[in-house]
Write an enzyme that holds these catalytic residues in place. Sequence first.
Site, PDB file in Angstrom:
ATOM      1  N   ARG A 179       1.339  -1.339   0.416  1.00  0.00           N
ATOM      2  CA  ARG A 179      -0.283   0.185   0.096  1.00  0.00           C
ATOM      3  C   ARG A 179       1.108   1.367   0.293  1.00  0.00           C
ATOM      4  O   ARG A 179       0.095   2.263   0.352  1.00  0.00           O
ATOM      5  CB  ARG A 179      -0.821   0.078   0.834  1.00  0.00           C
ATOM      6  CG  ARG A 179      -2.307  -1.377   1.199  1.00  0.00           C
ATOM      7  CD  ARG A 179      -3.101  -1.321   0.004  1.00  0.00           C
ATOM      8  NE  ARG A 179      -3.220  -2.215  -0.358  1.00  0.00           N
ATOM      9  CZ  ARG A 179      -3.275  -3.906  -0.769  1.00  0.00           C
ATOM     10  NH1 ARG A 179      -2.495  -3.254  -1.535  1.00  0.00           N
ATOM     11  NH2 ARG A 179      -4.636  -4.432  -1.123  1.00  0.00           N
ATOM     12  N   SER A 228     -10.152   0.546   3.244  1.00  0.00           N
ATOM     13  CA  SER A 228      -9.768  -0.310   4.282  1.00  0.00           C
ATOM     14  C   SER A 228      -9.162   1.053   5.160  1.00  0.00           C
ATOM     15  O   SER A 228      -8.518   2.076   4.756  1.00  0.00           O
ATOM     16  CB  SER A 228      -8.749  -1.500   3.618  1.00  0.00           C
ATOM     17  OG  SER A 228      -9.185  -2.651   3.353  1.00  0.00           O
ATOM     18  N   GLU A 298      -4.673   3.536   6.624  1.00  0.00           N
ATOM     19  CA  GLU A 298      -4.035   3.174   5.458  1.00  0.00           C
ATOM     20  C   GLU A 298      -5.049   4.472   4.388  1.00  0.00           C
ATOM     21  O   GLU A 298      -4.175   4.753   3.602  1.00  0.00           O
ATOM     22  CB  GLU A 298      -5.319   1.843   5.306  1.00  0.00           C
ATOM     23  CG  GLU A 298      -4.801   1.669   3.450  1.00  0.00           C
ATOM     24  CD  GLU A 298      -5.323   0.162   3.099  1.00  0.00           C
ATOM     25  OE1 GLU A 298      -4.358  -0.531   3.454  1.00  0.00           O
ATOM     26  OE2 GLU A 298      -5.540  -0.032   1.690  1.00  0.00           O
TER      27      GLU A 298
END
Length: 321
Positions: A179, A228, A298
């Site tokens: 990520r 998320s 995130e």
Amino acid sequence: MSFADLLPEIAARMPDLRGRLAANAMLADITWFRVGGPAQVLFTPADAADLAYFLAHISENEPITVIGLGSNLLVRDGGIPGVVIRLGRGFSQIAVEPGHRLRVGTAVPDVKLARAAADAGIAGLAFYRGVPGSVGGALRMNAGAHGRETKDVLVEAHAVDRQGRMHALPLAQMQLRYRRSGVPEDWIFTEALFQGTPGDPVAILKQMEEVAEYREANQPIKERTGGSTFKNPPGSSAWRLIDAAGCRGLRGGGAQVSEMHCNFLINDRNASAEDVETLGETVRARVRERCGMTLEWEIIRLGLPKQGHLTGEALARAFAP
Ligand SMILES: Cc1cc2nc3c(=O)[nH]c(=O)nc-3n(C[C@H](O)[C@H](O)[C@H](O)COP(=O)(O)OP(=O)(O)OC[C@H]3O[C@@H](n4cnc5c(N)ncnc54)[C@H](O)[C@@H]3O)c2cc1C
């Protein structure tokens, strides 16, 4: 909340600019959470040359922020000072190249990339059917799903740096990890080349349908959310920790931890960005307290809090044990 109008100064510095400029443009309208304040200036460049011209001429002191489709962002209630750049039509080209490759502009939605690959009989990109962002966001976040990530299918990307210089970046230089990308934060991706394998369009479309069905059954994709919220800590998964800490369904102001998938925060009752961020920090604090693990955001949080309110960092300190 509104910012001083920078448009006259920008127009004076850049007589040949072709893109669109808007002062105090509401970002809640173009981000998934539907919260947050305005961009001081929202700039939509006409194409990569226009973007480079803008960056070469804008004052070095002006903060620049790039956003994609806003599916991984929380814009705070006080808005984003400086210039927010959002790529549009000038970056939406899709071209099939020999050897099962696709060259696309970074404003192309991931879903459209997956569909173009299926139409061309290019397998390997169907996972993008489940990621609701743009190609630019996928490059920055190394977006991934169903066991594949952007780094598995990318050949190279093109970017413009803060001074307006263009760069070609082979995969290795992208430094794609879980990520994130190692490319300097202020570089803006403009184009990407993807590599697939030969495939049957009907089979690829079926695979995409399965991805879509899985999403619908397991994620609150019809809600105002940001995907998320926290990264999976090594060897663990964020949702399990959040569940174990008793946070499924937890409410804060107009925001809630999704009952369906507890690593998603949702804005279901006209939440402010502060409601969402505070709820996220409450979850982090409870997970730290009950499971001894610190979750890392995130979702990218951008901008200023409401005047006189706490910043995200101050909130985190307030919630620290
Ligand atoms: C319902 C839902 C499901 C999701 N599922 C997944 C999933 O399965 N897998 C996954 O990886 N993500 C998932 N996400 C998160 C999100 O879709 C991805 O992170 C996506 O890649 C973000 O793209 P975006 O265009 O929306 O970027 P934004 O959210 O607008 O921005 C994200 C980051 O990318 C940067 N960025 C955007 N465009 C550019 C550009 N052109 N150049 C440089 N930087 C840029 C921004 O500055 C910011 O740092 C999900 C989100 C939602 C809402």
